[in-house]
Design a protein around this motif. Structure first.
Motif, PDB file in Angstrom:
ATOM      1  N   GLN A  34      42.068  24.132   7.172  1.00  0.00           N
ATOM      2  CA  GLN A  34      41.500  23.050   6.761  1.00  0.00           C
ATOM      3  C   GLN A  34      40.997  22.553   8.227  1.00  0.00           C
ATOM      4  N   LYS A  41      36.749  16.921   5.381  1.00  0.00           N
ATOM      5  CA  LYS A  41      37.569  18.010   5.426  1.00  0.00           C
ATOM      6  C   LYS A  41      36.914  19.406   4.980  1.00  0.00           C
ATOM      7  N   TYR A  42      36.779  20.383   5.721  1.00  0.00           N
ATOM      8  CA  TYR A  42      36.167  21.733   5.436  1.00  0.00           C
ATOM      9  C   TYR A  42      37.296  22.768   5.219  1.00  0.00           C
ATOM     10  N   ASN A  43      37.278  23.164   4.070  1.00  0.00           N
ATOM     11  CA  ASN A  43      38.328  24.327   3.707  1.00  0.00           C
ATOM     12  C   ASN A  43      38.018  25.629   4.167  1.00  0.00           C
ATOM     13  N   ILE A  64      34.814  29.558   6.387  1.00  0.00           N
ATOM     14  CA  ILE A  64      35.070  28.296   6.376  1.00  0.00           C
ATOM     15  C   ILE A  64      33.771  27.836   5.643  1.00  0.00           C
ATOM     16  N   GLU A  71      35.586  24.608  -1.999  1.00  0.00           N
ATOM     17  CA  GLU A  71      36.553  25.463  -1.913  1.00  0.00           C
ATOM     18  C   GLU A  71      35.878  26.868  -1.550  1.00  0.00           C
TER      19      GLU A  71
END
Length: 76
Positions: A34, A41-43, A64, A71
């Motif tokens: 993350q 927030k980038y998962n 990413i 998701e």
């Protein structure tokens, strides 16, 4: 969930060299990551192999999300 370390090589004075850690024997497994940028927030994920015989951590693929909070499916 977070990991402090994936694996480490232990070199002792009076013992043989060995590896320890929760990821020391993985092959083509996915590690969630993350990234935080501007409080968003980038998962994502990283596919990796831990090769203790050749002392390498192999990064096969990674992804990413370009949208915060979304998701990213692993292994596709």
């Amino acid at each position: 969930v977070s990991e402090v370390f994936l694996g480490e090589k232990i070199i002792g004075v009076n013992q043989p060299v060995y590896w320890q850690g929760p990821w020391k024997d993985v092959s083509h497994k996915f590690l969630a990551v993350q990234i935080v940028k501007n409080d968003l927030k980038y998962n994502g994920w990283i596919e990796l192999t831990f090769d203790t015989a050749n002392e390498r951590l192999i990064l096969h693929r990674a992804a990413i999300s370009t949208e915060a909070g979304k998701e990213v499916k692993a292994g596709l």
